[in-house]
Design a protein around this motif. Structure first.
Motif, PDB file in Angstrom:
ATOM      1  N   LEU A  67     129.158  16.298  52.873  1.00 42.88           N
ATOM      2  CA  LEU A  67     129.642  17.186  51.818  1.00 42.88           C
ATOM      3  C   LEU A  67     129.659  16.451  50.480  1.00 42.88           C
ATOM      4  CD1 LEU A  67     130.872  19.888  50.907  1.00 42.88           C
ATOM      5  CD2 LEU A  67     133.123  18.912  51.387  1.00 42.88           C
ATOM      6  N   PHE A  68     130.092  15.170  50.516  1.00 44.03           N
ATOM      7  CA  PHE A  68     130.050  14.359  49.286  1.00 44.03           C
ATOM      8  C   PHE A  68     128.625  14.316  48.742  1.00 44.03           C
ATOM      9  CE2 PHE A  68     128.563  10.258  47.708  1.00 44.03           C
ATOM     10  CZ  PHE A  68     129.281  10.150  46.533  1.00 44.03           C
ATOM     11  N   GLY A  69     127.667  14.034  49.631  1.00 43.79           N
ATOM     12  CA  GLY A  69     126.272  13.970  49.197  1.00 43.79           C
ATOM     13  C   GLY A  69     125.786  15.292  48.639  1.00 43.79           C
ATOM     14  N   GLU A  70     126.215  16.394  49.248  1.00 41.46           N
ATOM     15  CA  GLU A  70     125.789  17.715  48.795  1.00 41.46           C
ATOM     16  C   GLU A  70     126.361  18.030  47.414  1.00 41.46           C
ATOM     17  OE1 GLU A  70     123.172  20.571  49.385  1.00 41.46           O
ATOM     18  OE2 GLU A  70     123.632  19.083  50.927  1.00 41.46           O
ATOM     19  N   ILE A  71     127.653  17.740  47.218  1.00 40.58           N
ATOM     20  CA  ILE A  71     128.297  18.009  45.925  1.00 40.58           C
ATOM     21  C   ILE A  71     127.683  17.131  44.835  1.00 40.58           C
ATOM     22  CG2 ILE A  71     130.465  17.764  44.644  1.00 40.58           C
ATOM     23  CD1 ILE A  71     131.892  18.712  47.181  1.00 40.58           C
ATOM     24  N   GLU A  72     127.452  15.858  45.160  1.00 40.08           N
ATOM     25  CA  GLU A  72     126.835  14.961  44.181  1.00 40.08           C
ATOM     26  C   GLU A  72     125.408  15.403  43.860  1.00 40.08           C
ATOM     27  OE1 GLU A  72     127.686  12.143  42.130  1.00 40.08           O
ATOM     28  OE2 GLU A  72     129.426  13.385  42.514  1.00 40.08           O
ATOM     29  N   PHE A  73     124.714  15.933  44.864  1.00 44.11           N
ATOM     30  CA  PHE A  73     123.354  16.452  44.649  1.00 44.11           C
ATOM     31  C   PHE A  73     123.372  17.533  43.572  1.00 44.11           C
ATOM     32  CE2 PHE A  73     120.243  19.791  45.514  1.00 44.11           C
ATOM     33  CZ  PHE A  73     119.057  19.083  45.569  1.00 44.11           C
ATOM     34  N   TRP A  74     124.306  18.473  43.674  1.00 44.94           N
ATOM     35  CA  TRP A  74     124.357  19.579  42.716  1.00 44.94           C
ATOM     36  C   TRP A  74     124.901  19.122  41.369  1.00 44.94           C
ATOM     37  CZ3 TRP A  74     121.466  23.552  43.468  1.00 44.94           C
ATOM     38  CH2 TRP A  74     121.116  23.909  44.766  1.00 44.94           C
ATOM     39  N   PHE A  75     125.866  18.201  41.371  1.00 43.98           N
ATOM     40  CA  PHE A  75     126.351  17.634  40.108  1.00 43.98           C
ATOM     41  C   PHE A  75     125.185  16.980  39.355  1.00 43.98           C
ATOM     42  CE2 PHE A  75     131.095  17.036  41.268  1.00 43.98           C
ATOM     43  CZ  PHE A  75     131.465  18.090  40.447  1.00 43.98           C
ATOM     44  N   ALA A  76     124.420  16.154  40.084  1.00 45.40           N
ATOM     45  CA  ALA A  76     123.300  15.446  39.459  1.00 45.40           C
ATOM     46  C   ALA A  76     122.238  16.428  38.979  1.00 45.40           C
ATOM     47  CB  ALA A  76     122.693  14.443  40.444  1.00 45.40           C
ATOM     48  N   LEU A  77     121.975  17.475  39.768  1.00 43.86           N
ATOM     49  CA  LEU A  77     120.965  18.463  39.383  1.00 43.86           C
ATOM     50  C   LEU A  77     121.362  19.183  38.096  1.00 43.86           C
ATOM     51  CD1 LEU A  77     118.281  19.703  40.282  1.00 43.86           C
ATOM     52  CD2 LEU A  77     119.587  21.446  41.523  1.00 43.86           C
ATOM     53  N   ILE A  78     122.656  19.486  37.960  1.00 48.78           N
ATOM     54  CA  ILE A  78     123.152  20.127  36.734  1.00 48.78           C
ATOM     55  C   ILE A  78     122.908  19.217  35.532  1.00 48.78           C
ATOM     56  CG2 ILE A  78     125.260  20.809  35.507  1.00 48.78           C
ATOM     57  CD1 ILE A  78     126.311  21.839  38.232  1.00 48.78           C
ATOM     58  N   LYS A  79     123.205  17.906  35.697  1.00 43.18           N
ATOM     59  CA  LYS A  79     123.008  16.952  34.595  1.00 43.18           C
ATOM     60  C   LYS A  79     121.531  16.856  34.209  1.00 43.18           C
ATOM     61  CE  LYS A  79     125.464  13.583  36.646  1.00 43.18           C
ATOM     62  NZ  LYS A  79     126.123  12.268  36.846  1.00 43.18           N
ATOM     63  N   ILE A  80     120.682  16.795  35.219  1.00 44.27           N
ATOM     64  CA  ILE A  80     119.239  16.672  34.952  1.00 44.27           C
ATOM     65  C   ILE A  80     118.716  17.897  34.206  1.00 44.27           C
ATOM     66  CG2 ILE A  80     116.973  16.579  36.055  1.00 44.27           C
ATOM     67  CD1 ILE A  80     118.411  15.028  38.350  1.00 44.27           C
ATOM     68  N   LEU A  81     119.058  19.083  34.710  1.00 43.56           N
ATOM     69  CA  LEU A  81     118.587  20.313  34.065  1.00 43.56           C
ATOM     70  C   LEU A  81     119.137  20.445  32.652  1.00 43.56           C
ATOM     71  CD1 LEU A  81     118.868  22.820  37.065  1.00 43.56           C
ATOM     72  CD2 LEU A  81     116.796  21.770  36.123  1.00 43.56           C
ATOM     73  N   ALA A  82     120.399  20.016  32.451  1.00 49.05           N
ATOM     74  CA  ALA A  82     121.003  20.108  31.123  1.00 49.05           C
ATOM     75  C   ALA A  82     120.275  19.211  30.123  1.00 49.05           C
ATOM     76  CB  ALA A  82     122.482  19.729  31.190  1.00 49.05           C
ATOM     77  N   ILE A  83     119.971  17.974  30.538  1.00 48.78           N
ATOM     78  CA  ILE A  83     119.288  17.050  29.627  1.00 48.78           C
ATOM     79  C   ILE A  83     117.862  17.515  29.363  1.00 48.78           C
ATOM     80  CG2 ILE A  83     118.420  14.696  29.371  1.00 48.78           C
ATOM     81  CD1 ILE A  83     120.927  13.689  30.694  1.00 48.78           C
ATOM     82  N   LEU A  84     117.180  18.005  30.405  1.00 45.51           N
ATOM     83  CA  LEU A  84     115.831  18.529  30.194  1.00 45.51           C
ATOM     84  C   LEU A  84     115.873  19.741  29.256  1.00 45.51           C
ATOM     85  CD1 LEU A  84     114.325  18.315  33.808  1.00 45.51           C
ATOM     86  CD2 LEU A  84     113.853  16.820  31.850  1.00 45.51           C
ATOM     87  N   GLY A  85     116.903  20.593  29.424  1.00 45.48           N
ATOM     88  CA  GLY A  85     117.067  21.745  28.533  1.00 45.48           C
ATOM     89  C   GLY A  85     117.338  21.316  27.103  1.00 45.48           C
ATOM     90  N   LEU A  86     118.175  20.277  26.950  1.00 43.72           N
ATOM     91  CA  LEU A  86     118.473  19.774  25.610  1.00 43.72           C
ATOM     92  C   LEU A  86     117.207  19.227  24.948  1.00 43.72           C
ATOM     93  CD1 LEU A  86     121.409  17.795  24.262  1.00 43.72           C
ATOM     94  CD2 LEU A  86     119.201  16.646  24.230  1.00 43.72           C
ATOM     95  N   ILE A  87     116.416  18.464  25.701  1.00 45.67           N
ATOM     96  CA  ILE A  87     115.172  17.918  25.144  1.00 45.67           C
ATOM     97  C   ILE A  87     114.230  19.048  24.732  1.00 45.67           C
ATOM     98  CG2 ILE A  87     113.091  16.597  25.704  1.00 45.67           C
ATOM     99  CD1 ILE A  87     114.878  14.852  27.535  1.00 45.67           C
ATOM    100  N   GLY A  88     114.142  20.075  25.585  1.00 40.80           N
ATOM    101  CA  GLY A  88     113.266  21.203  25.277  1.00 40.80           C
ATOM    102  C   GLY A  88     113.725  21.980  24.055  1.00 40.80           C
ATOM    103  N   ILE A  89     115.030  22.313  23.997  1.00 43.48           N
ATOM    104  CA  ILE A  89     115.563  23.087  22.865  1.00 43.48           C
ATOM    105  C   ILE A  89     115.513  22.267  21.582  1.00 43.48           C
ATOM    106  CG2 ILE A  89     117.654  24.157  21.931  1.00 43.48           C
ATOM    107  CD1 ILE A  89     118.372  24.919  24.831  1.00 43.48           C
ATOM    108  N   GLY A  90     115.905  20.978  21.694  1.00 45.58           N
ATOM    109  CA  GLY A  90     115.872  20.110  20.510  1.00 45.58           C
ATOM    110  C   GLY A  90     114.460  19.931  19.980  1.00 45.58           C
TER     111      GLY A  90
END
Length: 477
Positions: A158-181
């Protein structure tokens, strides 16, 4: 302690190999995107200006070699559950004792710094000019610690699963920021108040080194804190499926992550908002959208950085409990901390660590200035991690000297070998010298020897007598 890890996965008294390649890859990425990037980069930009990009590339390069060294050692002997075993075997029991307890305290300090960051981010939703009361800050901090404790008490999967989604949110957010910026720059977007977005903002406001050599050097402290956690996969060796295949994948991707998540994202941030207009006490990622007049996106990004901080604290609680488990199995901590729950997690170690992180709630009461609390905790943390990273390199040098045959047949050799180890050790010494240049980090550096005294006394008074009794009982048998 040195039981075969390949055969112990079904033992109720050993950590279970429940983390898949999917979990390990995303946790490794999440470890490279921490609170230091989201919260600390604002202050680092104010200190160093655009030269922060060069700082991150230098530190990222050093950590790639450090992680390659760690990976080679761990894969050379799958009996090593973490770097406690590694240091104990290659340097000696005192090194294992130091690295284990220092890593534990380092992550406790990360948790305390994360609490300060959470309060800072939650203040985004308060009316202008208002702030949480000290009691409110303490209550929020305590609630966050209890939430993370609850997550970790369940199962490692469960820890691995939650960290997986936490990390995925961070990755998508930074990629979105790079794209929008990037889109803002190419469309020559101009915010209601400010200059037209342009890549030239990076070098046209005083050049790449607007604060000179002093500012450049000062930027290393918080930038180093951003990399705390990149070594996290070294604590997961005992809970990773197929480590010979999955650890190299996670480590080899480090340079790409540094370029993408640190250098490119901050390059875009400083292109949209000139570096000298980015507030030191705010996340530049949130500021980008505020300056661009997109408040809804700023709210979303603020939620993302909040999830990032919770992810960092979640990883910290996980790693501290595993360090305590390893210390207890080797007799360097109370034996009760080596007991696993029915779900195969070190529950007592989790509770022990969270009790100390809860002290961060008290810090929020006595030090309500979140940036001051964050800087103090992060500075102490960086000092501890510099010593740990240095010991990892000493372990590699010892490994090369003691086991040349293992190095010869290794399929995951560290580039540069021993000479590169000395380069990294010189860089760590350089980092300690830098910490003495700033008044706030100098305070942390001056009080850090107290930890050496505490460990020295407890090692002599508690650990050595326990080991003598254990040796005598073995002889009697």
């Amino acid at each position: 302690m040195k039981t075969n890890q390949l055969d112990d996965s079904s033992s109720p008294h050993e950590l279970q190999r429940k983390l898949s390649n999917r979990h390990l890859q995303l946790i490794a990425i999440g470890g490279a995107i921490g609170t230091g990037l989201f919260m600390g980069s604002g202050k680092t930009i104010s200190l160093a200006g655009p030269s922060i990009l060069i700082i991150y590339m230098i530190i990222g390069g050093m950590f790639f070699f450090l992680m390659r060294a760690l990976g080679e050692i761990l894969l050379s002997n799958l009996h090593y559950k973490s770097f406690i075993d590694m240091a104990h075997d290659l340097i000696g029991p005192a090194a294992g004792y130091y690295i284990g307890w220092s890593y534990w305290l380092g992550w406790v300090l990360v948790g305390i710094a994360d609490l300060a960051a959470i309060i800072n981010y939650l203040g985004f939703w308060l009316p202008p000019g208002e702030a949480f009361t000290p009691m409110g800050q303490a209550a929020i901090s305590a609630g966050c610690v209890l939430l993370v404790l609850g997550i970790n008490l369940l199962t490692v999967k469960l820890f691995g699963e939650i960290e997986f989604w936490f990390a995925l949110i961070k990755i998508l957010a930074i990629l979105g920021l790079i794209g929008i910026g990037g889109y803002m720059v190419f469309m020559q977007f101009q915010p209601p108040q400010g200059a037209v977005a342009s890549f030239s903002h990076v070098w046209s406001h005083g050049g790449m080194f607007p604060k000179g050599a002093t500012g450049f050097l000062a930027g290393f402290q918080i930038a180093l804190f951003a990399f705390v956690g990149v070594e996290l996969i070294g604590t997961m060796a005992a809970e990773t499926k197929d480590p010979e295949k999955n650890l190299p994948k996670a480590i080899n991707a480090i340079p790409t992550r540094i370029i993408l998540f640190y250098v490119l994202s901050l390059f875009v941030v400083m292109s949209v908002t000139p570096w000298n207009q980015i507030p030191a006490d705010q996340s530049p990622f949130v500021t980008l959208f505020l300056h661009a007049g997109i408040p809804i996106s700023a709210i979303i990004m603020n939620l993302v950085v909040l999830s990032s901080v919770m992810s960092s604290m979640n990883s910290g609680v996980f790693s501290t409990s595993r360090m305590l488990f390893g210390l207890a199995k080797d007799g360097q901590a109370p034996q009760t901390l080596s007991q696993l729950s029915k779900r195969a997690v070190p529950a007592k170690g989790l509770i022990f660590s969270c009790c100390f992180i809860m002290a961060g709630a008290a810090l929020q009461y006595f030090v309500p200035n979140t940036i001051e609390a964050f800087t103090l905790a992060s500075s102490l943390c960086v000092i501890l991690f510099i010593s740990i990273w240095s010991l990892i390199m000493v372990c590699y040098i010892r490994y090369r000297k003691r086991s040349p045959e293992l190095h010869a047949k290794s399929t995951f050799k560290m580039p540069g070998g021993v000479w590169m180890s000395y380069v990294i050790l010189a860089f760590m010494l350089f980092a300690l010298i830098i910490l003495s240049l700033e008044p706030d980090t100098l305070k942390a550096l001056m009080i850090s020897p107290l930890w050496l005294v505490i460990l020295g006394v407890t090692y002599q008074v508690l650990y050595k007598p326990r080991m003598k009794k254990r040796i005598q009982s073995l002889k009697m048998q």
